[in-house]
Design an enzyme around this catalytic site. Structure first.
Site, PDB file in Angstrom:
ATOM      1  N   MET A  33       0.624  -1.035   0.064  1.00  0.00           N
ATOM      2  CA  MET A  33      -0.185  -0.194   0.159  1.00  0.00           C
ATOM      3  C   MET A  33       0.801   1.395   0.215  1.00  0.00           C
ATOM      4  O   MET A  33       1.133   1.387   0.988  1.00  0.00           O
ATOM      5  CB  MET A  33      -0.792   0.093   1.047  1.00  0.00           C
ATOM      6  N   ALA A 187       0.621  -5.631 -11.771  1.00  0.00           N
ATOM      7  CA  ALA A 187      -0.726  -5.436 -11.888  1.00  0.00           C
ATOM      8  C   ALA A 187      -0.700  -3.767 -12.154  1.00  0.00           C
ATOM      9  O   ALA A 187      -0.315  -2.703 -12.133  1.00  0.00           O
ATOM     10  CB  ALA A 187      -1.391  -5.857 -10.227  1.00  0.00           C
ATOM     11  N   TYR A 190      -0.113  -0.359 -13.889  1.00  0.00           N
ATOM     12  CA  TYR A 190       1.432   0.212 -14.201  1.00  0.00           C
ATOM     13  C   TYR A 190       2.060  -0.110 -15.376  1.00  0.00           C
ATOM     14  O   TYR A 190       1.295  -0.645 -15.551  1.00  0.00           O
ATOM     15  CB  TYR A 190       1.790   0.359 -12.876  1.00  0.00           C
TER      16      TYR A 190
HETATM   17  C1  LIG Z   1      -4.184   3.287   0.479  1.00  0.00           C
HETATM   18  C2  LIG Z   1      -3.492   1.984  -0.544  1.00  0.00           C
HETATM   19  C3  LIG Z   1      -2.721   2.217  -1.128  1.00  0.00           C
HETATM   20  C4  LIG Z   1      -1.902   1.074  -2.052  1.00  0.00           C
HETATM   21  N1  LIG Z   1      -1.035   1.183  -2.872  1.00  0.00           N
HETATM   22  C5  LIG Z   1      -0.670  -0.213  -3.818  1.00  0.00           C
HETATM   23  C6  LIG Z   1       0.748  -0.348  -4.184  1.00  0.00           C
HETATM   24  O1  LIG Z   1       1.453   0.787  -3.682  1.00  0.00           O
HETATM   25  N2  LIG Z   1       0.673  -1.339  -5.084  1.00  0.00           N
HETATM   26  C7  LIG Z   1       0.180  -1.860  -4.481  1.00  0.00           C
HETATM   27  O2  LIG Z   1      -0.289  -3.485  -5.863  1.00  0.00           O
HETATM   28  N3  LIG Z   1      -0.994  -2.376  -4.660  1.00  0.00           N
HETATM   29  C8  LIG Z   1      -1.449  -1.213  -3.908  1.00  0.00           C
HETATM   30  N4  LIG Z   1      -2.742  -0.730  -3.516  1.00  0.00           N
HETATM   31  C9  LIG Z   1      -4.260  -2.420  -3.605  1.00  0.00           C
HETATM   32  C10 LIG Z   1      -3.739  -3.166  -2.205  1.00  0.00           C
HETATM   33  O3  LIG Z   1      -2.034  -4.043  -2.194  1.00  0.00           O
HETATM   34  C11 LIG Z   1      -5.299  -4.297  -2.656  1.00  0.00           C
HETATM   35  O4  LIG Z   1      -5.270  -4.677  -3.259  1.00  0.00           O
HETATM   36  C12 LIG Z   1      -6.406  -3.707  -2.322  1.00  0.00           C
HETATM   37  O5  LIG Z   1      -6.166  -2.424  -1.172  1.00  0.00           O
HETATM   38  C13 LIG Z   1      -7.515  -4.460  -2.090  1.00  0.00           C
HETATM   39  O6  LIG Z   1      -7.393  -5.530  -0.667  1.00  0.00           O
HETATM   40  P1  LIG Z   1      -8.367  -5.071   0.318  1.00  0.00           P
HETATM   41  O7  LIG Z   1      -9.590  -5.119   0.098  1.00  0.00           O
HETATM   42  O8  LIG Z   1      -7.702  -5.569   1.285  1.00  0.00           O
HETATM   43  O9  LIG Z   1      -7.905  -3.255   0.615  1.00  0.00           O
HETATM   44  C14 LIG Z   1      -3.082   0.174  -2.495  1.00  0.00           C
HETATM   45  C15 LIG Z   1      -4.057   0.229  -1.966  1.00  0.00           C
HETATM   46  C16 LIG Z   1      -4.444   1.224  -0.772  1.00  0.00           C
HETATM   47  C17 LIG Z   1      -6.066   1.121  -0.201  1.00  0.00           C
END
Ligand SMILES: Cc1cc2nc3c(=O)[nH]c(=O)nc-3n(C[C@H](O)[C@H](O)[C@H](O)COP(=O)(O)O)c2cc1C
Length: 378
Positions: A33, A187, A190
């Site tokens: 994240m 994924a 990007y």
């Molecule tokens: C604030 C935020 C930042 C994120 N940054 C990334 C990231 O840097 N790389 C990535 O692959 N996914 C990123 N994601 C996606 C998360 O890894 C994840 O796939 C998404 O939050 C869904 O999972 P959840 O339902 O458990 O929140 C981000 C999500 C959030 C909420």
């Protein structure tokens, strides 16, 4: 699913599991994240150290960092994004990786090239992509973005070579910084995903056209990183259908694309595949298997499933139904940085609130949110 099948194959999220040569103490990972909380020079600071430490102390077996930029050309996506491109950045991660190890955790660096979705680049000022296709949607304001995305510069062969070199160099620096492995970000829209997505890749050279060609950059990155870091260092790859700027996107040839993509990832030499969907357990297409199950079926390496898993029973269901080997938690882990300890001790979980990202999704804003909402201990 029948209850009997769960009982007869009860693995449980708190059992350990191996990825490559690393053993995780449980099957719970923090999802990557981005928190736009690094210093201007891409080094980590005190807040980031506390943040990653709290997940490790909170019981997570695996932490996958936010996406780190890989070169000083075009990879940076966000202002205050951390990088893995020089000694100062490496040194700043060393403290974090050793803190995680002290708590018995394993930590992988997510390596990310933003490509056309770059909203800020301190080094070159603009983004590149496989083709000059202006990204859909708008820049993310909670990462300091504003207005529409710019049309990227088309990458030539030298740019592609520089991307590969960047991933290799960042992986070597990750090893030096004490990480246990790297996750290549393939994924969410990007750069690498821009190559596999038909509408952002109009190339007519060996990187465009068939899925074999559209996956070529993945192959070149994974095999080059493997050659540089050896067999003991974990290499994973993240795949999604949806993108931050196009959440409804689906792979056009459905299961056929999934089969070829996951079989290829294994052939290229990854130790694990990380899939992310809005809801991990739902069918990837209209019906049938989830994306994580398809990755298990065709990839034949450990699979981390992500998306909408918030509670213990959903997490266990995915493991026990053999849909995934490890579960990564995103937003719910931000609300409960000690989710594994809370669940193991049968304590109540807090709900996630988007207020912690407002106006900026950084750690300072989140810490102020917690101060406001969590009653102070007397
Ligand atoms: C604030 C935020 C930042 C994120 N940054 C990334 C990231 O840097 N790389 C990535 O692959 N996914 C990123 N994601 C996606 C998360 O890894 C994840 O796939 C998404 O939050 C869904 O999972 P959840 O339902 O458990 O929140 C981000 C999500 C959030 C909420």
């Amino acid at each position: 699913m029948k209850n009997s099948s769960i009982k007869s194959n009860c693995l449980h999220i708190f059992s350990n599991h191996k990825i490559g040569k690393k053993t995780l103490k449980n099957r719970l990972a923090v999802a990557p994240m981005s928190r736009v909380s690094a210093n201007e020079d891409g080094t980590t600071g005190e807040l980031m150290k506390e943040y990653y430490q709290s997940f490790a102390q909170g019981g997570f077996g695996l932490i996958i960092t936010e996406g780190l930029y890989t070169d000083k050309h075009y990879s940076q996506g966000y202002k205050f994004q951390p990088g893995l491109t020089d000694t100062a950045q490496v040194n700043s991660w060393q403290e974090i990786t050793s803190t995680v190890h002290k708590s018995g955790g394993v930590i992988f660096a997510q390596l990310m090239h933003a490509g056309a979705l770059s909203q800020y680049n301190k080094y070159t000022g603009h983004g590149v992509g496989p083709s000059a296709v202006k990204p859909l949607g708008k820049e993310m304001t909670f990462y300091y973005g504003e207005g529409e995305y710019s049309t990227p510069k088309v990458m030539n062969k030298e740019d592609i070579d520089n991307v590969i070199k960047g991933f290799v160099s960042a992986a070597k620096l990750a090893k030096r910084a004490g990480f246990d492995g790297v996750e290549i970000h393939g994924a969410n829209g990007y750069l690498l995903d821009q190559f596999i997505t038909v509408y952002t890749n109009e190339r007519i050279d060996e990187y465009g056209g068939s899925l074999v060609n559209r996956l070529r950059i993945y192959e070149e990155i994974i095999t080059s990183v493997r050659a540089a870091v050896g067999d003991d260092f974990v290499i994973g790859i993240r795949f999604s259908q949806s993108k931050v700027n196009d959440t409804a996107y689906k792979w056009p040839e459905k299961e056929e694309d999934a089969k070829y993509t996951f079989e290829s990832a294994k052939k290229f030499g990854v130790d694990y595949i990380h899939t992310t969907e809005f809801i991990a357990k739902e069918p990837a297409f209209e019906e049938g298997l989830s994306l994580a199950e398809l990755a298990k079926k065709y990839g034949e390496v450990p699979v981390i499933a992500n998306g909408g898993v918030n509670n213990e029973s959903d997490a266990n269901l995915l493991i026990n139904a053999n849909q995934a080997d490890i579960i990564s938690l995103g937003k719910i882990a931000l609300a409960n940085q000690n989710w594994p300890n809370l669940v193991q001790n049968k304590q109540k979980l807090d709900e996630f609130s988007f207020d912690m990202f407002s106006p900026i999704a950084d750690l300072k804003t989140a810490n102020a949110f917690f101060k406001r909402t969590v009653p102070l201990m007397s």
